[in-house]
Design a protein around this motif. Structure first.
Motif, PDB file in Angstrom:
ATOM      1  N   VAL A  93      -4.797   9.597   1.646  1.00 41.49           N
ATOM      2  CA  VAL A  93      -4.353   8.281  -0.030  1.00 41.49           C
ATOM      3  C   VAL A  93      -4.755   8.378  -1.193  1.00 41.49           C
ATOM      4  O   VAL A  93      -6.374   8.638  -0.655  1.00 41.49           O
ATOM      5  CB  VAL A  93      -4.910   6.735   1.163  1.00 41.49           C
TER       6      VAL A  93
ATOM      7  N   VAL B  13      -1.572   0.117  -0.756  1.00 38.17           N
ATOM      8  CA  VAL B  13      -1.497   1.200  -0.604  1.00 38.17           C
ATOM      9  C   VAL B  13       0.186   2.107  -0.316  1.00 38.17           C
ATOM     10  O   VAL B  13       0.736   1.385  -0.195  1.00 38.17           O
ATOM     11  CB  VAL B  13      -2.663   1.511   0.461  1.00 38.17           C
TER      12      VAL B  13
ATOM     13  N   LEU C 176      -4.074   7.665   7.653  1.00 41.57           N
ATOM     14  CA  LEU C 176      -4.859   7.765   6.239  1.00 41.57           C
ATOM     15  C   LEU C 176      -5.844   8.519   6.129  1.00 41.57           C
ATOM     16  O   LEU C 176      -6.117   9.424   5.128  1.00 41.57           O
ATOM     17  CB  LEU C 176      -5.979   6.520   6.550  1.00 41.57           C
TER      18      LEU C 176
END
Length: 251
Positions: free
Chosen positions: A84, A119, A224
């Motif tokens: 990320v 995100v 992630l």
């Protein structure tokens, strides 16, 4: 969470720097160089107003208000952690520093404020026979350790989604420790009031897996790319200001 040099977590670090060097200024000039352009996050935190001294902590007993200063700095970090990359919403940190009655240097933590940042891509997770895409956000939180003379501090990152347990942080048991290095010269934007910009980075920290996130924790960490021992980067564009305690309103 206030602490002085008597705090058992980092007593040696707090006493290490010279009195004449301000903590945020020292952070702005720590040794190192970093040339890639992505060391500079957008937007710059210098665009954020720095006028709120309400989080200035109480001084240690016997401290001279004219020699202690409250520093407020705001940063908009660019964070790459695992798979990320996100530009975090601006965070604000407040602390105090100055000489203790015995002549050594002290620091007292004030407060940190932040807000969640979405995100990109959200959190796709299987629900029955279907895959649902839900929102996912990340919010930095103070990790309990800081030394602004050396550019070291710790953070946890809370993950927020309707699919996750409410207490779902990266760094739950051991917060992530950052050691910032300078990525360019500091710049005085204003002398009165003082306003200084600087950029720094850390590309050496490890990112642990998220914990206490509920039954989808494994899927979340795969999404992630956590844990990630390497390949992580935080760039830290910031601005700070300060006042000595004799300039602050009486409380």
């Amino acid at each position: 969470m206030s602490h002085t040099t008597a705090d058992h977590r980092r007593p040696a670090l707090v006493r290490r720097a010279a009195v004449s060097v301000a903590g945020a200024a020292a952070l702005a000039t720590v040794a190192g160089a970093y040339s890639p352009s992505h060391a500079y996050a957008e937007p710059t935190a210098a665009d954020q107003p720095l006028t709120d001294f309400s989080d200035c902590p109480a001084l240690p007993a016997g401290a001279d208000p004219a020699r202690w200063r409250c520093e407020v700095h705001t940063a908009a970090p660019l964070l790459t952690m695992g798979k990320v990359t996100v530009t975090l919403a601006p965070i604000t940190m407040t602390h105090a520093e100055g000489p203790l009655p015995d002549g050594t240097n002290g620091q007292v933590w004030g407060a940190m404020h932040s807000t969640p940042t979405a995100v990109a891509g959200g959190f796709p997770a299987a629900v029955g026979e279907h895959v649902r895409l839900r929102g996912l956000a990340i919010q930095p939180e103070y990790g309990g350790r800081s030394d602004f003379y050396t550019g070291r501090f710790s953070l946890r990152f809370r993950l927020l989604s309707p699919l996750l347990a409410p207490n779902c942080p990266i760094g739950a048991n051991a917060p992530i420790d950052f050691q910032l290095k300078r990525s360019g010269p500091s710049q005085w934007v204003s002398q009165d009031p003082p306003l200084i910009k600087f950029s720094a980075y850390d590309d050496t920290f490890s990112a642990p897996a998220a914990e206490h996130c509920g039954p989808l924790a494994k899927v979340l960490n795969q999404r992630l790319g956590l844990p990630a021992a390497s390949g992580n980067l935080m760039t830290y564009d910031a601005a700070y200001t300060f006042k000595t305690y004799d300039q602050l309103p009486a409380r």
